[in-house]
Write a protein that holds these residues in place. Sequence first.
Motif: not given
Length: 317
Positions: A8-13, A15-21, A31-38, A41-48
Amino acid sequence: MSGPVSTVDAPVTRADTGHPEAPCVEISDSREATVGTTRVRRALPRRGRRTVGAWCFADHMGPADVTENSGLDIGPHPHIGLQTVTWVTDGQVLHRDSLGSEQVIKPGQLNLMTAGGGVSHAEEATGHYRGTLEGIQLWVALPEATRHGPAAFEHHDRLPRADLDGGAGAATVLIGDFGGAVSPARRDTPLVGVDLDLRASATVPLRTGFEYALVVLEGTVAVHGKALHPGRLGYLGEGRDELRLEVREPARAMLLGGTPFEEPILMWWNFVGRTRAEIDAAHASWQRQDDRFGRVASALPRIPVAAPHWQRAGGER
């Protein structure tokens, strides 16, 4: 608060690490997620947008209520090919790893663990702290020259600070150098990570050869009229020598930057590799409980994981 990364965070590939702009303000939601019990907010990685410099992961954790014996509760788990950078803004966390490290981290202190070819660790309640816990964990992708090297751990209880112009606030330098202040922490590629405590609008210095991103932890920060608040990543591109940050009330943000990471990476679970075969080998070692990842002196249960989806699907490696 480390990992895991999912498709969901990043395709398993590779390719496409996100070219510098070129200089830009590209905003994406975490993306909100739960790690352990906490909650995180996951800002990286994101698709693209897989990387910013060598930074490849950013989890803003909490705020969460913890007790002496119940906190993150993340049992032993493995890493390869990366560094974990743990920065607590409120509260305390206990780190244990397979190198024998046992370290409480407090606000203003930095834990940096280098996985190299393999390490495991756990993140736990301290046994004495009760209150609010908040912070961010970052991963740095290791370059080819060091990613197969030995694991290592370092703790820095004091980090250098630089005042922002005009009394607008202060910058704490976690990694790299900023405003004349240089962090003692290891870095394997040209990289910078800065905690910005903003009390007023400020102009901060940048390097034209770095690409940058901003992760806001508290309050709201605007760049070129575009507002960033907790839960969003602001990718800023490369080519700037300074950046104007607009705030109307106190705010806190992480400035992340570095030379674009040209090596294509593959991220799965808690591993950063280059090929599926590398990930398969690391997964097999963790399943076998062989010596690659060592042992962590933790009372928490070891974290299991199913095989990568390409194994289950019978896909190519």
